[in-house]
Design a protein around this motif. Structure first.
Motif, PDB file in Angstrom:
ATOM      1  N   ILE A 150      18.166  -3.765   9.639  1.00 43.30           N
ATOM      2  CA  ILE A 150      18.766  -2.448   9.899  1.00 43.30           C
ATOM      3  C   ILE A 150      18.279  -1.424   8.876  1.00 43.30           C
ATOM      4  CG2 ILE A 150      20.944  -1.157   9.910  1.00 43.30           C
ATOM      5  CD1 ILE A 150      22.227  -3.750  11.098  1.00 43.30           C
ATOM      6  N   ILE A 151      18.296  -1.809   7.608  1.00 44.00           N
ATOM      7  CA  ILE A 151      17.872  -0.897   6.541  1.00 44.00           C
ATOM      8  C   ILE A 151      16.387  -0.555   6.673  1.00 44.00           C
ATOM      9  CG2 ILE A 151      17.516  -0.714   4.041  1.00 44.00           C
ATOM     10  CD1 ILE A 151      20.160  -2.380   3.768  1.00 44.00           C
ATOM     11  N   ILE A 152      15.551  -1.556   6.925  1.00 45.77           N
ATOM     12  CA  ILE A 152      14.102  -1.324   7.039  1.00 45.77           C
ATOM     13  C   ILE A 152      13.790  -0.459   8.253  1.00 45.77           C
ATOM     14  CG2 ILE A 152      11.885  -2.455   7.481  1.00 45.77           C
ATOM     15  CD1 ILE A 152      12.935  -4.788   5.712  1.00 45.77           C
ATOM     16  N   LYS A 153      14.438  -0.731   9.397  1.00 46.74           N
ATOM     17  CA  LYS A 153      14.186   0.063  10.601  1.00 46.74           C
ATOM     18  C   LYS A 153      14.571   1.524  10.372  1.00 46.74           C
ATOM     19  CE  LYS A 153      14.564  -1.482  14.932  1.00 46.74           C
ATOM     20  NZ  LYS A 153      13.402  -1.139  15.702  1.00 46.74           N
ATOM     21  N   LEU A 154      15.736   1.751   9.775  1.00 46.46           N
ATOM     22  CA  LEU A 154      16.158   3.117   9.468  1.00 46.46           C
ATOM     23  C   LEU A 154      15.176   3.795   8.518  1.00 46.46           C
ATOM     24  CD1 LEU A 154      20.012   2.686   9.055  1.00 46.46           C
ATOM     25  CD2 LEU A 154      18.847   4.060  10.784  1.00 46.46           C
ATOM     26  N   TRP A 155      14.756   3.073   7.496  1.00 43.26           N
ATOM     27  CA  TRP A 155      13.820   3.617   6.515  1.00 43.26           C
ATOM     28  C   TRP A 155      12.492   4.003   7.174  1.00 43.26           C
ATOM     29  CZ3 TRP A 155       9.221   1.483   4.405  1.00 43.26           C
ATOM     30  CH2 TRP A 155       8.711   2.200   3.324  1.00 43.26           C
ATOM     31  N   ILE A 156      11.962   3.130   8.034  1.00 43.49           N
ATOM     32  CA  ILE A 156      10.689   3.403   8.711  1.00 43.49           C
ATOM     33  C   ILE A 156      10.802   4.641   9.608  1.00 43.49           C
ATOM     34  CG2 ILE A 156       9.106   2.545  10.499  1.00 43.49           C
ATOM     35  CD1 ILE A 156       9.479  -0.262   9.272  1.00 43.49           C
ATOM     36  N   VAL A 157      11.860   4.708  10.407  1.00 45.24           N
ATOM     37  CA  VAL A 157      12.025   5.838  11.334  1.00 45.24           C
ATOM     38  C   VAL A 157      12.201   7.145  10.560  1.00 45.24           C
ATOM     39  CG1 VAL A 157      13.538   6.840  13.090  1.00 45.24           C
ATOM     40  CG2 VAL A 157      12.870   4.438  13.249  1.00 45.24           C
ATOM     41  N   ILE A 158      13.014   7.114   9.510  1.00 50.77           N
ATOM     42  CA  ILE A 158      13.228   8.333   8.713  1.00 50.77           C
ATOM     43  C   ILE A 158      11.945   8.752   8.007  1.00 50.77           C
ATOM     44  CG2 ILE A 158      14.421   9.255   6.684  1.00 50.77           C
ATOM     45  CD1 ILE A 158      16.885   7.563   7.611  1.00 50.77           C
ATOM     46  N   LYS A 159      11.247   7.797   7.383  1.00 52.78           N
ATOM     47  CA  LYS A 159      10.006   8.114   6.660  1.00 52.78           C
ATOM     48  C   LYS A 159       8.940   8.657   7.609  1.00 52.78           C
ATOM     49  CE  LYS A 159       7.113   6.265   3.006  1.00 52.78           C
ATOM     50  NZ  LYS A 159       7.144   7.396   2.133  1.00 52.78           N
ATOM     51  N   ASN A 160       8.787   8.034   8.786  1.00 54.57           N
ATOM     52  CA  ASN A 160       7.817   8.537   9.765  1.00 54.57           C
ATOM     53  C   ASN A 160       8.245   9.892  10.328  1.00 54.57           C
ATOM     54  OD1 ASN A 160       5.828   6.611   9.608  1.00 54.57           O
ATOM     55  ND2 ASN A 160       6.669   5.350  11.248  1.00 54.57           N
ATOM     56  N   GLY A 161       9.543  10.094  10.527  1.00 56.18           N
ATOM     57  CA  GLY A 161      10.030  11.386  11.016  1.00 56.18           C
ATOM     58  C   GLY A 161       9.724  12.506  10.042  1.00 56.18           C
ATOM     59  N   ILE A 162       9.958  12.257   8.762  1.00 55.21           N
ATOM     60  CA  ILE A 162       9.657  13.255   7.729  1.00 55.21           C
ATOM     61  C   ILE A 162       8.155  13.528   7.695  1.00 55.21           C
ATOM     62  CG2 ILE A 162       9.623  13.657   5.234  1.00 55.21           C
ATOM     63  CD1 ILE A 162      12.336  12.107   5.148  1.00 55.21           C
ATOM     64  N   SER A 163       7.361  12.465   7.769  1.00 53.87           N
ATOM     65  CA  SER A 163       5.904  12.616   7.736  1.00 53.87           C
ATOM     66  C   SER A 163       5.394  13.378   8.967  1.00 53.87           C
ATOM     67  CB  SER A 163       5.250  11.239   7.655  1.00 53.87           C
ATOM     68  OG  SER A 163       3.863  11.354   7.591  1.00 53.87           O
ATOM     69  N   LEU A 164       5.969  13.106  10.137  1.00 48.52           N
ATOM     70  CA  LEU A 164       5.565  13.839  11.346  1.00 48.52           C
ATOM     71  C   LEU A 164       5.887  15.322  11.221  1.00 48.52           C
ATOM     72  CD1 LEU A 164       6.615  11.359  14.181  1.00 48.52           C
ATOM     73  CD2 LEU A 164       4.292  12.144  13.688  1.00 48.52           C
ATOM     74  N   ASN A 165       7.014  15.653  10.606  1.00 51.82           N
ATOM     75  CA  ASN A 165       7.383  17.059  10.420  1.00 51.82           C
ATOM     76  C   ASN A 165       6.458  17.762   9.443  1.00 51.82           C
ATOM     77  OD1 ASN A 165       9.529  17.393  12.201  1.00 51.82           O
ATOM     78  ND2 ASN A 165      11.012  16.616  10.738  1.00 51.82           N
ATOM     79  N   LYS A 166       6.055  17.050   8.387  1.00 49.95           N
ATOM     80  CA  LYS A 166       5.244  17.686   7.347  1.00 49.95           C
ATOM     81  C   LYS A 166       3.753  17.702   7.671  1.00 49.95           C
ATOM     82  CE  LYS A 166       8.250  16.897   3.382  1.00 49.95           C
ATOM     83  NZ  LYS A 166       8.391  16.210   2.105  1.00 49.95           N
ATOM     84  N   THR A 167       3.215  16.562   8.111  1.00 50.51           N
ATOM     85  CA  THR A 167       1.761  16.434   8.228  1.00 50.51           C
ATOM     86  C   THR A 167       1.251  16.108   9.630  1.00 50.51           C
ATOM     87  OG1 THR A 167       1.773  14.073   7.712  1.00 50.51           O
ATOM     88  CG2 THR A 167       1.640  15.607   5.841  1.00 50.51           C
ATOM     89  N   ASN A 168       2.164  15.958  10.613  1.00 49.51           N
ATOM     90  CA  ASN A 168       1.776  15.537  11.963  1.00 49.51           C
ATOM     91  C   ASN A 168       1.112  14.169  11.985  1.00 49.51           C
ATOM     92  OD1 ASN A 168       2.808  17.920  12.879  1.00 49.51           O
ATOM     93  ND2 ASN A 168       0.853  18.848  13.374  1.00 49.51           N
ATOM     94  N   GLN A 169       1.395  13.357  10.993  1.00 47.61           N
ATOM     95  CA  GLN A 169       0.866  11.993  10.904  1.00 47.61           C
ATOM     96  C   GLN A 169       2.005  11.039  10.578  1.00 47.61           C
ATOM     97  OE1 GLN A 169      -2.342  10.941  11.433  1.00 47.61           O
ATOM     98  NE2 GLN A 169      -2.785  13.037  12.053  1.00 47.61           N
ATOM     99  N   LEU A 170       1.788   9.760  10.857  1.00 42.63           N
ATOM    100  CA  LEU A 170       2.760   8.738  10.490  1.00 42.63           C
ATOM    101  C   LEU A 170       2.451   8.232   9.093  1.00 42.63           C
ATOM    102  CD1 LEU A 170       2.734   6.683  13.814  1.00 42.63           C
ATOM    103  CD2 LEU A 170       4.519   8.243  13.044  1.00 42.63           C
TER     104      LEU A 170
END
Length: 179
Positions: A150-170
């Motif tokens: 649960i923690i890892i899945k949340l971390w991955i989705v949040i980290k990729n979401g932030i990265s998509l907002n900032k750089t359009n990359q995962l």
């Protein structure tokens, strides 16, 4: 939302059938292009020539394509917290229905990460009762990988979401040739 092809066609007072005849393409091809499919090669040149526009100006470049779909695919991976393998199934459906190649590639990377994560958690959950029995552990051992998942899945989705907002990359991705 109208595509540029439809807007240019209408500006020249052409029907889809007339554009198809003038460009030498099928009506179905014109319909697909106007619904969002991006043509390549001969088709792109034929449509651009008929509409009197340079081929490179007819469709947006990959870097100009909005990545809102990739954000939705990333967010849909959270469904795996509620529905078994939902973190793979829903992103796969959204990726399959995605038209542009940038969002599709981002979707494939998201799915690959989710497949690896689902495989690892499945193996750990299968092994946990055996390990618990072998070492005579009284604590329900399956809770550790489940909470970690649960923690890892949340971390991955949040980290990729932030990265998509900032750089359009995962930021967390895997390149796969599965798809």
């Amino acid at each position: 939302m109208q595509t540029k092809v439809k807007t240019l066609r209408e500006a020249k007072n052409l029907t889809q059938t007339e554009l198809a005849e003038k460009s030498g393409l099928s009506l179905r091809t014109i319909q697909r292009i106007e619904s969002g499919n991006i043509p390549k090669g001969f088709t792109l040149k034929a449509i651009a020539k008929t509409l009197e526009i340079e081929p490179e100006n007819l469709f947006p470049k990959e870097e100009n394509i909005p990545i809102d779909r990739a954000k939705l695919i990333n967010l849909s991976a959270l469904s795996g917290l509620i529905i078994p393998f939902g973190g793979i199934i829903f992103p796969a459906i959204l990726t399959y229905k995605t038209q542009d190649s940038l969002n599709r590639e981002l979707g494939k990377s998201i799915i690959c990460v989710q497949i690896i994560l689902a495989f690892i958690i499945s193996v750990l959950l299968i092994l946990s009762p055996f390990i618990q029995h072998w070492f005579s552990i009284q604590f329900p051992l399956f809770l550790i990988p489940l909470i970690a998942f649960i923690i890892i899945k949340l971390w991955i989705v949040i980290k990729n979401g932030i990265s998509l907002n900032k750089t359009n990359q995962l930021s967390i991705k895997l390149k796969s040739n599965f798809f």
